[in-house]
Motif scaffolding. Structure first.
Motif, mmCIF file in Angstrom:
data_model
loop_
_atom_site.group_PDB
_atom_site.id
_atom_site.type_symbol
_atom_site.label_atom_id
_atom_site.label_comp_id
_atom_site.label_asym_id
_atom_site.label_seq_id
_atom_site.Cartn_x
_atom_site.Cartn_y
_atom_site.Cartn_z
ATOM 1 N N GLN A 161 -45.384 27.831 40.423
ATOM 2 C CA GLN A 161 -46.540 26.956 40.593
ATOM 3 C C GLN A 161 -46.124 25.515 40.869
ATOM 4 O OE1 GLN A 161 -50.176 27.853 40.487
ATOM 5 N NE2 GLN A 161 -48.925 29.543 41.249
ATOM 6 N N GLN A 162 -44.936 25.125 40.397
ATOM 7 C CA GLN A 162 -44.436 23.791 40.729
ATOM 8 C C GLN A 162 -44.166 23.690 42.222
ATOM 9 O OE1 GLN A 162 -44.050 21.021 38.588
ATOM 10 N NE2 GLN A 162 -43.905 20.086 40.626
ATOM 11 N N ILE A 163 -43.631 24.768 42.808
ATOM 12 C CA ILE A 163 -43.405 24.786 44.253
ATOM 13 C C ILE A 163 -44.735 24.708 44.994
ATOM 14 C CG2 ILE A 163 -42.610 26.240 46.178
ATOM 15 C CD1 ILE A 163 -40.384 27.229 44.296
ATOM 16 N N VAL A 164 -45.732 25.427 44.519
ATOM 17 C CA VAL A 164 -47.076 25.356 45.104
ATOM 18 C C VAL A 164 -47.553 23.906 45.135
ATOM 19 C CG1 VAL A 164 -49.500 25.923 44.687
ATOM 20 C CG2 VAL A 164 -47.762 27.715 44.540
ATOM 21 N N SER A 165 -47.389 23.210 44.019
ATOM 22 C CA SER A 165 -47.811 21.815 43.923
ATOM 23 C C SER A 165 -46.983 20.911 44.828
ATOM 24 C CB SER A 165 -47.687 21.339 42.473
ATOM 25 O OG SER A 165 -48.035 19.974 42.352
ATOM 26 N N ASP A 166 -45.657 21.117 44.829
ATOM 27 C CA ASP A 166 -44.765 20.281 45.642
ATOM 28 C C ASP A 166 -45.066 20.404 47.132
ATOM 29 O OD1 ASP A 166 -43.500 19.473 43.347
ATOM 30 O OD2 ASP A 166 -41.766 20.802 43.586
ATOM 31 N N SER A 202 -47.869 31.477 54.819
ATOM 32 C CA SER A 202 -46.437 31.643 55.082
ATOM 33 C C SER A 202 -45.573 30.448 54.694
ATOM 34 C CB SER A 202 -46.201 31.981 56.559
ATOM 35 O OG SER A 202 -46.517 33.319 56.819
ATOM 36 N N PRO A 203 -45.960 29.196 55.010
ATOM 37 C CA PRO A 203 -45.069 28.075 54.669
ATOM 38 C C PRO A 203 -44.742 27.983 53.188
ATOM 39 C CG PRO A 203 -46.702 27.375 56.269
ATOM 40 C CD PRO A 203 -47.116 28.745 55.820
ATOM 41 N N VAL A 204 -45.747 28.103 52.324
ATOM 42 C CA VAL A 204 -45.463 28.028 50.891
ATOM 43 C C VAL A 204 -44.780 29.295 50.410
ATOM 44 C CG1 VAL A 204 -47.718 28.913 50.109
ATOM 45 C CG2 VAL A 204 -46.409 27.380 48.637
ATOM 46 N N MET A 205 -45.099 30.448 51.019
ATOM 47 C CA MET A 205 -44.440 31.692 50.629
ATOM 48 C C MET A 205 -42.959 31.652 50.967
ATOM 49 S SD MET A 205 -44.922 34.533 49.069
ATOM 50 C CE MET A 205 -46.722 34.720 49.066
ATOM 51 N N GLU A 206 -42.609 31.036 52.079
ATOM 52 C CA GLU A 206 -41.199 30.916 52.456
ATOM 53 C C GLU A 206 -40.440 30.066 51.450
ATOM 54 O OE1 GLU A 206 -41.440 29.379 56.385
ATOM 55 O OE2 GLU A 206 -41.855 31.340 57.308
ATOM 56 N N LYS A 207 -41.068 28.991 50.977
ATOM 57 C CA LYS A 207 -40.440 28.149 49.955
ATOM 58 C C LYS A 207 -40.275 28.914 48.645
ATOM 59 C CE LYS A 207 -40.118 24.289 52.317
ATOM 60 N NZ LYS A 207 -38.817 23.653 52.622
ATOM 61 N N LEU A 208 -41.294 29.693 48.281
ATOM 62 C CA LEU A 208 -41.224 30.493 47.059
ATOM 63 C C LEU A 208 -40.114 31.538 47.157
ATOM 64 C CD1 LEU A 208 -45.059 30.916 46.538
ATOM 65 C CD2 LEU A 208 -43.506 29.831 44.886
ATOM 66 N N ALA A 209 -40.035 32.195 48.314
ATOM 67 C CA ALA A 209 -39.018 33.225 48.511
ATOM 68 C C ALA A 209 -37.619 32.622 48.471
ATOM 69 C CB ALA A 209 -39.256 33.945 49.829
ATOM 70 N N GLU A 210 -37.455 31.471 49.107
ATOM 71 C CA GLU A 210 -36.154 30.805 49.136
ATOM 72 C C GLU A 210 -35.699 30.450 47.720
ATOM 73 O OE1 GLU A 210 -34.150 26.694 50.958
ATOM 74 O OE2 GLU A 210 -36.213 27.244 51.446
ATOM 75 N N ALA A 211 -36.598 29.883 46.931
ATOM 76 C CA ALA A 211 -36.249 29.494 45.564
ATOM 77 C C ALA A 211 -35.955 30.709 44.702
ATOM 78 C CB ALA A 211 -37.390 28.675 44.957
ATOM 79 N N TYR A 212 -36.750 31.764 44.868
ATOM 80 C CA TYR A 212 -36.535 32.971 44.072
ATOM 81 C C TYR A 212 -35.196 33.620 44.407
ATOM 82 C CZ TYR A 212 -36.960 37.752 42.372
ATOM 83 O OH TYR A 212 -36.708 38.951 41.750
#
Length: 308
Positions: free
Chosen positions: A174-179, A210-220
């Motif tokens: 959720q922090q990534i979502v916010s960022d 997709s843009p936020v999902m890509e960030k989430l996937a990268e961090a995970y």
């Protein structure tokens, strides 16, 4: 439709900035900034309100389009209760967020709409009913044009897919979502406690998600290198169909699920996102009402002079 160009003005501004470089750097910066601002002001002054409005919309199946036409009343029910999309046939159809942004940025008389999280300074976001499209205004419910970002799964998911979903909904996710400029669904989400799964996960659907999902996937994947996540970008409807058909593990939709989709899938909201109505940076208009936006998109208002 005639188009305005500011190439000559920009050349003059750049020339002035280069000449100013002979003096101090502070003077050069000030002169360049002033000349660029002057060029922008002239371009705005040259905006011809008698020109036709260039309406840009998204393709059928786009979650952003589905949410937009619902929130602005462009979609209405007929006598039989069937939903009818009244978007003008003169609209230029774009097949993803990037193409929409490029189209509006390159057309002085354009109007379009994009995910708030995807917004950049190549276009200008309008106030709607006097309210700016910001995260704060969405959280306070003063800006009314927003929709959910959903993920959807069918039946029991794999251990890897569930672990990734748990990460998305965790404090870290959720922090990534916010960022990334979106609105979290849980500011008190627990810390991620997983990360021991292995395997592969395919996520497919909305180009807005997709843009936020890509960030989430990268961090995970940095946290858990034993899971490979593949993101396939298309549109919300394709994402839901892919999840139903088992083509992907997780579908993405930038809208609520349709009844026919919800009957077969389990949806989870991962974020909220505003929809920004955007125009070219040379357009002097800063605000439209929801009724004015609807009138433009159903083809009743056709020139910018009608919305001044």
């Amino acid at each position: 439709m005639k188009k305005k160009t500011v190439s000559l003005l920009m050349t003059m501004a750049l020339t002035a900035a280069m000449l100013a470089g002979c003096g101090s750097s502070e003077t050069a910066d000030t002169t360049a900034a002033a000349d660029t601002a002057a060029a922008a002001d002239t371009a705005t002054a040259d905006f011809d309100t008698e020109e036709d409005i260039s309406v840009y919309s998204r393709e059928d199946g786009s979650g952003t389009r589905g949410a937009f036409i619902e929130l602005f009343g462009v979609e209405e029910k007929d006598a039989n209760g069937e939903k009818i999309d009244n978007t003008t046939e003169d609209a230029t159809i774009t097949n993803n967020t990037s193409v929409m942004m490029t189209g509006v940025a390159g057309d002085d008389y354009a109007i379009g709409y994009v995910s708030l999280g995807s917004l950049n300074d190549t276009v200008k976001a309008l106030k709607i009913d006097g309210v700016e499209p910001t995260v704060e205004n969405i959280k306070s419910d003063s800006y009314k044009v927003y929709r959910p970002f959903n993920i959807a799964t069918k039946g029991e998911v794999s251990e890897a897919a569930q672990d990734f979903i748990d990460y998305i909904l965790s404090a870290e996710g959720q922090q990534i979502v916010s960022d990334e400029g979106y609105i979290t669904i849980d500011d008190a989400a627990p810390a991620f406690a997983g990360g021991k799964a292995s395997g592969s996960v395919t996520v497919a659907g909305s180009s807005s998600v997709s843009p936020v999902m890509e960030k989430l996937a990268e961090a995970y994947m940095k946290l858990n290198g034993n899971v490979k996540i593949e993101i396939q970008t298309s549109d919300s409807t394709t994402g839901m169909t892919s999840a139903i058909d088992g083509v992907c593990d997780i579908g993405m939709a930038s809208r609520e699920l349709k009844d026919t989709e919800a009957d077969k899938l389990t949806a989870t909201v991962i974020a909220q996102d505003g929809i920004a109505v955007v125009v070219n940076n040379n357009n002097p208009i800063d605000n439209l009402t929801k009724d004015q936006v609807k009138s433009i998109y159903v083809g009743e208002t056709t020139s910018w002079s009608e919305v001044e």
